[in-house]
Design an enzyme around this catalytic site. Structure first.
Site, PDB file in Angstrom:
ATOM      1  N   PHE A 145       6.925  36.460  11.031  1.00  0.00           N
ATOM      2  CA  PHE A 145       7.165  35.856  12.464  1.00  0.00           C
ATOM      3  C   PHE A 145       6.905  34.188  12.130  1.00  0.00           C
ATOM      4  O   PHE A 145       5.954  33.567  11.888  1.00  0.00           O
ATOM      5  CB  PHE A 145       6.187  35.985  13.533  1.00  0.00           C
ATOM      6  CG  PHE A 145       6.638  35.673  14.892  1.00  0.00           C
ATOM      7  CD1 PHE A 145       7.624  36.238  15.629  1.00  0.00           C
ATOM      8  CD2 PHE A 145       6.291  34.392  15.342  1.00  0.00           C
ATOM      9  CE1 PHE A 145       8.181  35.857  16.817  1.00  0.00           C
ATOM     10  CE2 PHE A 145       6.642  33.848  16.724  1.00  0.00           C
ATOM     11  CZ  PHE A 145       7.637  34.450  17.220  1.00  0.00           C
ATOM     12  N   ASP A 230       3.783  28.798   6.140  1.00  0.00           N
ATOM     13  CA  ASP A 230       3.798  28.662   7.312  1.00  0.00           C
ATOM     14  C   ASP A 230       2.381  28.927   7.972  1.00  0.00           C
ATOM     15  O   ASP A 230       1.755  29.972   7.880  1.00  0.00           O
ATOM     16  CB  ASP A 230       4.918  29.587   8.046  1.00  0.00           C
ATOM     17  CG  ASP A 230       4.665  29.446   9.672  1.00  0.00           C
ATOM     18  OD1 ASP A 230       3.920  28.697  10.091  1.00  0.00           O
ATOM     19  OD2 ASP A 230       5.678  29.904  10.191  1.00  0.00           O
ATOM     20  N   LYS A 259       0.569  24.454  16.955  1.00  0.00           N
ATOM     21  CA  LYS A 259      -0.374  25.289  17.864  1.00  0.00           C
ATOM     22  C   LYS A 259      -1.631  24.210  18.050  1.00  0.00           C
ATOM     23  O   LYS A 259      -1.848  23.420  18.925  1.00  0.00           O
ATOM     24  CB  LYS A 259      -0.870  26.571  17.190  1.00  0.00           C
ATOM     25  CG  LYS A 259       0.514  27.331  17.354  1.00  0.00           C
ATOM     26  CD  LYS A 259      -0.179  28.946  17.337  1.00  0.00           C
ATOM     27  CE  LYS A 259       1.254  29.954  16.985  1.00  0.00           C
ATOM     28  NZ  LYS A 259       2.091  30.538  18.259  1.00  0.00           N
TER      29      LYS A 259
HETATM   30  C1  LIG Z   1       3.569  31.599  11.847  1.00  0.00           C
HETATM   31  C2  LIG Z   1       4.297  31.178  12.981  1.00  0.00           C
HETATM   32  N1  LIG Z   1       5.151  30.456  12.641  1.00  0.00           N
HETATM   33  C3  LIG Z   1       5.798  29.978  13.897  1.00  0.00           C
HETATM   34  C4  LIG Z   1       5.736  30.103  14.954  1.00  0.00           C
HETATM   35  C5  LIG Z   1       6.540  29.571  16.325  1.00  0.00           C
HETATM   36  O1  LIG Z   1       5.521  28.589  16.959  1.00  0.00           O
HETATM   37  P1  LIG Z   1       6.334  28.109  18.358  1.00  0.00           P
HETATM   38  O2  LIG Z   1       6.058  29.345  19.335  1.00  0.00           O
HETATM   39  O3  LIG Z   1       5.391  27.050  18.801  1.00  0.00           O
HETATM   40  O4  LIG Z   1       7.661  27.890  18.258  1.00  0.00           O
HETATM   41  C6  LIG Z   1       4.403  30.933  15.489  1.00  0.00           C
HETATM   42  C7  LIG Z   1       4.188  31.372  16.764  1.00  0.00           C
HETATM   43  O5  LIG Z   1       3.636  32.412  17.127  1.00  0.00           O
HETATM   44  C8  LIG Z   1       3.928  31.598  14.373  1.00  0.00           C
HETATM   45  O6  LIG Z   1       2.674  32.488  14.529  1.00  0.00           O
END
Ligand SMILES: Cc1ncc(COP(=O)(O)O)c(C=O)c1O
Length: 405
Positions: A145, A230, A259
């Site tokens: 994700f 990530d 976040k």
């Molecule tokens: C690992 C990871 N990358 C990217 C994102 C995307 O972040 P955003 O919702 O701020 O676009 C998330 C969101 O849960 C995430 O857990």
């Protein structure tokens, strides 16, 4: 606006009528939050064990971050990057030094940070590795994700997230998460990067085998491929480390964070890398009107100070041991797996339970808010400011609910 604060159903009805149905929230309408606690419109108090998917690692309304936000909002909120602002340079230095990279590129949402990483890797591949124009490939993993943009969902393996949103962006190959040899088999001369979550958060707090990240690092070194982690959900203390991938003794070539970078007060994200990668960006090649605005910098600076000065990363590692011990002591036969890293846990239930949603709802009734991820997994992710006695209070509730099933 509804006139009374007595009945949550009117807020739920408004939301269901006027908002797109792109979420399936618990039926709790939160009106106030402080630390690890929230209160709903009916005045009921809950412990929050989701922490806005780890954006609230510093807890709701941390006074230092709120103070920074209000002070900066009155002074200067947005300039755009057409002009310089006095918060930007100092903050980029602070974040780069904290995480150990030459440079920071600030954006707003997590998905934008991932998009930034994808663009950086592709350009690096064409300019530094000599990949033929338009042929760059990035390897990602099943169960990933990384956000919701059309490019990112193009390499999702979750049909709910990608179905009927095509045509999809090409240039991604999906390897099995945790399997270095299968990944190796997918690397070719066009591979520019491997993009990986050190722990898959939305996937259900899935922790890969210990040799996975070191294996990817070695593979990337052998084949001149960038390793991008990530850390948007796993980083900034959640897994008991500032960056979760460093727990495997490796260093990624680039990281995405978001976040908790702003302690839940404002969307702030960033891609960090060394000059050899970041220098692919030149004026006009990338940007965002709000990216790197002074308000974001002030908020994120305070959020980073709180994380470091309050020792939240070490606290997460320490309390995570207790969390794991207590979860493993729960004696029910329908738990298939418990996965814990810092103050982050995924409890995988057997299908006989009928889905983890049922458990989230039972916990809500007892004053504990958590959320299922996928169908059979419950994710626990309290704000990192939680004290041990509060953690025990929540675990008593969880144990009680599970034993009563
Ligand atoms: C690992 C990871 N990358 C990217 C994102 C995307 O972040 P955003 O919702 O701020 O676009 C998330 C969101 O849960 C995430 O857990």
């Amino acid at each position: 606006m509804p006139e009374t604060r007595a009945d949550a159903s009117q807020w739920i009805a408004l939301e269901d009528h006027w908002s797109a149905h792109n979420y399936h929230p618990l039926d709790v309408v939160i009106a106030r939050g402080e630390g690890i606690w929230v209160w709903d419109v009916e005045g009921k108090k809950y412990l929050d064990f989701l922490a806005a998917y780890s954006a609230l690692n510093q807890g709701y309304g941390h006074p230092r971050i709120v103070e920074a936000l209000t002070r900066q909002a009155k002074e200067l909120a947005l300039t755009s990057r057409a002009f310089r602002n006095d918060r930007f340079g100092p903050f980029c230095r602070k974040l780069s030094q904290l995480l150990g990279y030459d440079k920071t590129l600030m954006m707003n949402t997590g998905a934008e940070a991932v998009e930034t990483a994808v663009k950086a890797c592709r350009r690096w591949g064409y300019r530094s590795k000599g990949v033929p124009a338009g042929e760059a490939e990035i390897i990602v993993f099943d169960g990933n994700f990384h956000g919701r943009t059309t490019t990112i969902i193009s390499f999702s393996t979750d049909e709910g997230a990608r179905g009927d949103f095509g045509p999809y962006t090409p240039g991604f190959r999906v390897a099995p998460y945790g399997d270095v040899e299968a990944t190796r088999a997918m690397v070719n001369d066009r591979t520019v990067a491997i993009l990986v979550e050190p722990i898959q958060g939305e996937g259900g707090v899935v922790i890969p085998p210990a040799d996975f990240l070191p294996g990817l690092r070695a593979l990337c070194d052998e084949r001149k491929v960038l390793l991008i982690c990530d850390e948007i959900q796993s980083g900034l203390g959640r897994a008991g480390s500032l960056l979760a991938h460093t727990l495997s003794g490796i260093r990624a070539d680039g990281v995405t964070i978001g976040k908790a970078l702003s302690g839940g007060l404002y969307p702030v994200s960033a891609f960090l890398a060394d000059d050899a990668v970041m220098d692919v960006f030149d004026p006009g090649s990338h940007g965002s009107t709000y990216g790197g605005n002074p308000l974001a910098c002030a908020v994120a600076e305070a959020a980073m100070d709180v994380l470091v000065e309050e020792g939240l990363v070490e606290h997460s590692a320490r309390l995570g041991v207790h969390l794991e011990e207590r979860l493993r002591a729960i004696e029910v036969d329908f738990i298939e797996e418990i996965r814990v890293a810092g103050l982050w846990a995924g409890i995988q239930f057997s299908p006989s339970v009928g889905g983890a949603r049922k458990i989230s709802e039972a916990l809500q009734a007892k004053g504990l808010l958590c959320k299922e991820t996928h169908v059979h997994t419950l994710r626990l992710a309290p704000p990192l400011v939680i004290k041990q006695e509060e953690l025990d209070m929540a675990l008593d509730i969880l144990e009680g609910v599970l034993l009563s099933l």
